[in-house]
Design an enzyme around this catalytic site. Structure first.
Site: not given
Lengths: 794, 506
Positions: A237, A272, A350, A384, A752
């Protein structure tokens, strides 16, 4: 400014639905022979995924499908058999004696930095000095074929002086074993508010991690080129980071490494950072043996080596009045980060940002601990940290409603962010685009939530074994990378002399339809049919320094950059044509494959070839950075998000009180994607995200044994949802309003946010447990049959 | 004298044409041959253990002069097992002019692919369904869910794929996409069976030849559908110099129906074996669908499941409850004939994955009493139930499995047999629980006592599927469920219930 991009124009009144009868709705594409007029705009239409026809024919190429260059060696990882210890050495002699084995590489073979170029700079490329989790890679075996390499890798002997592993997050917290310092976010005075509250609840619970289970496992194929240059094919990613990491490990400048990724067979955050490790390992091997090296992980190794969604543990104290209005929240979150920081900092941040979900937390104190354990290093996964934040407050509100004997929906509505007041988050961002109340109210109506809640109670009273539950939960998800610098993107649009168009951007395609959306945006900007625009592989030599395709931002960032690139070409062509026709450039329209001035209509390709002959530039770059965002990393205050995406879901479930088995019976979703660029793709993201979230909270259980061995390491032991798990009634509607912020085509990010709608399933299960007379506050996630039965039995 | 073993070239059909590959070791998988030897990379590896379906291909075989189609997992299928068959992959379905087969077209139109990596596998499962349902006609959502349960998708949430399954039958079949059955059958006939004696991959065509081969090659690895042994290759990295494949022995490919029992040959696939069992015992339908995914049921055999003897194999608790016997056979050299012995299934096992079979013996038949014919056919009400507890309903391995068959006459338990899985080192018969029930009045008190007996009878382990405590608790609760069902309580087993099924209850 293109009219399409202004947020003032028109709320589309149509609610687009996922139901099967909508497949052939007029605005959709029933078949290639009957595709919409080639003059129609490309965006706003449910076009097929740009690779769909190749995918169904087995003709879409993934990394392992690329024809191998002669001399390619195959690699297999050598994985630590213990979770924690001092590493005395690795003995590969038995492995090297196996016919077909060509080499072994370890930390000793790294020409550059032996520590990965990750943010925290805390992760060794290959294990050295210590072993920090069971499965940690100490080196690679290289062989003529992959099975030989895998066989040989198991013959490598580890000399380890074992140390006690830290395996539980509570143990890590007690030892103050952290990968990063704790973070505390406070607003108001939580203690005082709790003190004056009419009612208080206190609770602890845990939420499990999640394996990404991308169908295509991690893979990298690295080729040495002339003059110490490198070509890296990888399923990632974040090609830019892979380039950076590989050059760092090889001790070279970034510019000698090119990373290419045409598509991934799924990413979900698992590619990622984790893809970078494989590329670095393969590059070190390719450097030592001076030949192309392919490293494709066996599924079991992929489970054992790569990080998962962070498991979390919570403790909270919450106060509230008799209407359920919150009055003070103290929340402690323990994130199980594994052995290194990886992305744990921003993930845990987050979780803090989303601990409010949709609700105004006036007096709140949140403490977040980033616990270091001897397991895989947990990493990005769709949402996330957001899901780990949202689930806390949704659980608390359900429990408050049960305590007070209220409908949980009323308690939720009571606590929503306001429009004029009660609209600032605990991190000091004003919620300006709040549609929570009308959205939830509309969904409650269309789904028949309140009637069904009554029917369910009546039904349960007569059903001795099976008990049903229902829940409506919302999501408000902040869109933007919280690390502000990542909110930038570049793109290239090339128009060729025959009028065909190529677009390349910094984003990566992992199935989410990014390339399809970007091609539609470019087609509309140039007024050409969708079919004339080809998206090409992500490639660090085309668009440099691109951010990860993550944080749901792929289309927002890259779509806009591509739009700007196309607009530059269009402006060049408009200036050229306006000169021919003596009109203003603003009077030139590009649509339906034509270029139209007040006097003349020309075919796009004719304009292009004439422009070429007149030495007009037919290609351009485009660059975009998200406006308005800023935030202070130390206090976690500011405006980390450009806007919010909203949604809500109603889930109805049934549990068997004898076994704890459960089923999801009905799901209704109303979700906000702004003005959809491709409704079918957006609905696909919503459904797919929801089902993935459902798996996280129900069947997907990660089990580590007392020695730190992950025992659920393949689909035989780790169960993601299958066809039989989705309800027959699974209805998705799209909220019919454009993004109030100026975002590409009025759209909103979608990757998401829908994941968190599955929390409605978990809350419905807890509702069913309560209706069965059990103890829903005892239930942790995932709600396996065993966990549900435990809660039912109190 | 030891014969020098040779590996014969492997021949199968693709797109109607024979394909021959040389030097394929006996333990090489079909997926490896497709991807690495033939460079056909359309078929993907997702897990290498037959649990995700990304590698699904369709095998066409001539059976009684007709072409049959089976979706199977190529990642755990030994390549030589498809000798003389037709292999279809996602690359083989479009017409020469590129028009796509309805199984592909429907996936495109319904937006059934996102990342696309599971897609070729789904397409092949759909193609198998298409061929087996007269051009994809009348596929219900229920059937689509059951037949696609062995294919995992992580992107879509399945709804569009289920739509594709239901809609493909209404799409036109483009010219050139149809399978020419007659030509395929003729081409299959033209592939000459290879000589066997010294081959590294033995696949005898008759039972005597199979048993002789077993006697002659006691070190050869015996395989049937290879759905477990395949993992020894891909995950444990075992190597086999020689493989003895039982699935071609024509006698063992049959289900024979006798007045009092069914005889299921050891080469009968799980799909066909369960079809026979379900037609005899209709309540087994859902259980049969929950046994692995379709590609595993299409390759694996009931005989293999029984011979393998995994404590969490799902067939055995059921077969124990049904009172099944197994027939072991060997080649009697002296008499030059087949010798056999028969024993109760539960007596086959001696410990964790060990059994009483001798080196030259093969498990050849499973004899299952027919409904109501288990014994002297005691008059009364017979109720058979089999309960499976797993994390996921479909395509999962049991944490616990309980099969109960009981006959109650005049309120008294006249006959009872109970098989259990996931609670001991082998599949077991719950003898103490049976003793607590037999001859007792069928009442709540008796059930209470039997529940206690059942919970005390086994000492299960804790593992990643469930804790010992849960296994013990739930075992007793399943007996409670059986009791409630016997009292007429309907639809209390969630495994097959939808929202609308449940509306009606209570």
């Amino acid at each position: 400014m293109n009219a399409r991009d202004q947020n003032t124009d028109a709320v589309t009144p149509v609610v687009i639905s996922s139901r099967a009868d909508a497949v052939a709705a007029p605005d959709e594409v029933p078949s290639p022979s009957a595709s919409p007029a080639r003059t129609a705009p490309a965006a706003g239409v449910s076009r097929f995924h740009e690779s769909a026809r190749a995918q169904v024919a087995g003709a879409a190429t993934y990394i392992d499908d690329i024809p191998e260059v002669r001399g390619t060696l195959h690699a297999a990882p050598v994985c630590s058999p213990v979770a924690h210890g001092r590493l005395k050495g690795l003995d590969a002699s038995a492995a090297l004696a196996l016919p077909g084995v060509r080499g072994f590489v370890s930390a000793l073979d790294i020409p550059g930095d032996t520590t990965l170029a990750a943010f925290a700079h805390d992760e060794p490329v290959f294990a050295q000095d210590t072993v920090q989790f069971l499965g940690q890679v100490g080196g690679l075996i290289l062989a003529d074929d992959v099975m030989t390499a895998r066989r040989a890798a198991r013959l490598v002997k580890w000399h380890i002086e074992a140390l006690d592993p830290v395996l539980s997050v509570h143990e890590a917290h007690a030892l103050e074993s952290y990968v990063l310092p704790p973070v505390h976010v406070n607003r108001g005075n939580a203690k005082a508010a709790l003190k004056r509250a009419d009612h208080r609840l206190e609770g602890s619970f845990e939420v499990g991690g999640q394996e990404h289970f991308y169908l295509e496992g991690q893979v990298a194929y690295v080729m040495p080129l002339e003059q110490n240059q490198w070509w890296v094919y990888t399923s990632t990613q974040h090609p830019g980071e892979v380039q950076h990491w590989v050059s760092h490990a090889l001790g070279l400048q970034n510019h000698v490494v090119t990373v290419e990724c045409r598509r991934m067979g799924g990413g979900f955050g698992g590619k990622e950072t984790q893809a970078g490790h494989l590329a670095v390992w393969a590059a070190i091997a390719a450097n030592k043996l001076q030949c192309p090296v392919k490293l494709r992980l066996d599924r079991d190794d992929d489970f054992m080596i790569t990080g998962k969604r962070h498991p979390f543990a919570y403790h909270y104290r919450v106060g509230f009045d008799h209407t359920g209005l919150l009055s003070g929240l103290e929340l402690e979150m323990l994130a199980n980060c594994g052995f290194s920081a990886d992305l744990s900092g921003p993930v845990a941040d987050r979780a803090i940002f989303h601990a409010d979900n949709a609700y105004f937390l006036e007096d709140v104190a949140i403490s977040s601990y980033r616990c270091k354990t001897n397991t895989q290093s947990h990493t990005a996964f769709r949402g996330f940290g957001g899901p780990q934040g949202v689930i806390v407050i949704e659980r608390i509100l359900s429990d408050i409603a049960r305590t007070l004997g209220l409908d949980p929906l009323d308690v939720r509505l009571r606590n929503l962010y306001g429009i004029e007041t009660r609209h600032t988050t605990h991190y000091q961002m004003k919620v300006e685009d709040n549609i929570l109340d009308p959205l939830m109210t509309q969904l409650a109506l269309t789904s028949g939530y309140r009637e069904r809640r009554e029917q369910i109670a009546a039904w349960n009273a007569k059903s001795p074994v099976i008990k049903k539950g229902i829940s409506l939960t919302p999501v408000k998800f902040g869109i933007s990378f919280t690390a502000t610098l990542f909110n930038q993107a570049g793109a290239l649009v090339h128009v060729y002399t025959d009028g065909s168009v190529q677009v390349n951007h910094g984003g990566t395609e992992m199935g989410q339809g990014l390339n399809t959306k970007v091609a539609a945006i470019v087609a509309d900007e140039l007024g050409v049919p969708f079919e004339r625009v080809l998206s090409t592989a992500a490639d660090t030599s085309k668009v440099p320094n691109a951010s990860a395709t993550a944080a749901s931002s792929g289309t927002d960032l890259n779509g806009r950059a591509a739009q700007f690139a196309a607009r530059n070409v269009r402006d060049n062509l408009a200036a050229f044509v306006s000169g021919l026709d003596g009109c203003g450039a603003g009077a030139v329209r590009f649509e339906g494959g034509q270029v139209i001035t007040p006097t003349t209509t020309r075919q796009f390709e004719d304009v292009v070839s004439a422009a070429y002959a007149n030495r007009i530039q037919l290609w351009s770059d485009g660059f975009y950075r998200t406006p308005k965002i800023h935030y202070d990393k130390t206090t976690l205050t500011g405006r980390p998000f450009y806007y919010f995406a909203y949604g809500a879901a109603v889930s109805e479930v049934a549990i068997d009180t004898l076994t704890g088995e459960s089923r999801v019976l009905k799901v209704d979703i109303l979700h906000d994607v702004g003005r959809s660029i491709n409704p079918a793709i957006d609905i696909g993201q919503i459904e797919g995200g929801f089902v993935q979230g459902m798996g996280w909270l129900t069947t997907e259980q990660l089990v580590w044994n007392g020695k730190g061995l992950l025992q659920t390491h393949a689909p035989s032991t780790y169960k993601i949802p299958a066809t039989g798990d989705i309800p027959e009634h699974f209805k998705i509607d799209l909220w019919p309003e454009a993004n109030r912020e100026d975002n590409v085509h009025g759209s909103k990010a979608v990757g998401e946010p829908p994941f968190m709608l599955a929390i409605s399933v978990f809350e419905a299960l807890r509702d069913a447990v309560a209706q069965a007379g059990g103890n829903p506050e005892a239930m942790n996630a995932p709600a396996t049959a065993e966990e549900v039965l435990r809660a039912v039995m109190g | 004298m030891k014969l020098e073993k040779t590996t014969r070239p492997l021949t199968f059909l693709r797109r109607g044409q024979p394909v021959t590959v040389g030097n394929v070791p006996p333990d090489r998988t079909l997926l490896e041959v497709l991807r690495e030897d033939l460079h056909c990379t359309g078929t993907k590896e997702g897990c290498g253990e037959g649990d995700c379906g990304a590698c699904t291909v369709v095998i066409g075989e001539a059976v009684d002069g007709k072409l049959t189609y089976k979706a199977v997992n190529s990642c755990i299928k030994l390549a030589h097992s498809v000798e003389g068959m037709a292999v279809f992959t996602a690359e083989d379905l479009a017409s020469d002019t590129g028009e796509q087969h309805p199984s592909q077209e429907a996936m495109v139109q319904c937006h059934g692919s996102q990342c696309g990596f599971c897609t070729p596998g789904f397409v092949m499962s759909l193609f198998g369904m298409y061929q087996n349902t007269g051009g994809g006609q009348d596929i219900t959502r229920e059937q689509a869910q059951a037949d696609l349960s062995g294919n995992l998708c992580r992107c879509t949430g399945y709804r569009p794929i289920l739509d594709a399954a239901q809609q493909m039958g209404s799409l036109p079949l483009p010219p050139g996409c149809e399978v020419n059955e007659a030509a395929t059958l003729a081409a299959l006939k033209s592939i000459r069976p290879r000589s066997q004696a010294s081959d590294t991959y033995l696949r005898p065509a008759t039972l005597p030849a199979l048993l002789q081969a077993r006697a002659a090659h006691p070190r050869a690895q015996v395989v049937a559908g290879c759905t477990d042994v395949g993992l020894w290759v891909t995950k444990l990295h075992k190597r086999f110099d020689q493989v003895l494949d039982v699935t071609a022995a024509r006698e063992l490919r049959r289900v024979e129906t006798y007045p009092h029992h069914l005889a299921i040959g050891a080469a009968v696939t799980l799909t066909d074996a369960f079809a026979a069992l379900v037609s005899e015992y209709p309540p087994l339908k859902t259980f049969a669908q929950r046994f692995a995914g379709l590609p595993v049921r299409n390759a694996g055999t009931l005989g293999g499941n029984v011979a393998n003897g995994s404590p969490i194999g799902d067939a055995m608790p059921l077969l124990i409850a049904l009172g099944a016997n197994v027939v072991l056979m060997r080649w009697d050299k002296k008499r030059q004939q087949v010798a056999h012995r028969e024993l109760r299934l539960e007596d086959l096992y001696t410990g964790y994955r060990t059994n009483v079979m001798k080196a030259d013996e093969l498990l050849c038949w499973i004899k299952v009493p027919r409904a109501g014919k288990a014994s002297s056919a005691a008059p009364g009400q017979e109720l058979l139930r089999v309960y499976k507890i797993s994390k996921r309903f479909d395509d999962d391995i049991s944490a616990a499995c309980l099969a109960i068959r009981m006959t109650v006459a005049n309120g008294v338990v006249k006959e009872v047999s109970i098989g259990a899985g996931g609670v001991a080192a082998t599949p077991v018969r719950a003898r103490q629980t049976e003793a607590a029930l037999l001859g007792q009045p069928w009442t709540a008190d008796t059930v209470m006592a039997a529940t206690a007996a059942l919970r005390a009878e086994f000492q299960p382990i804790s593992d990643m599927r469930a804790s010992a405590h849960y296994r013990q608790t739930v075992l007793g609760n399943l007996l409670q469920r059986y009791w409630l069902e016997s009292q007429g309580l309907q639809r209390i087993n969630l495994e097959s219930l939808t929202a609308s099924d449940l509306e009606a209850v209570a």
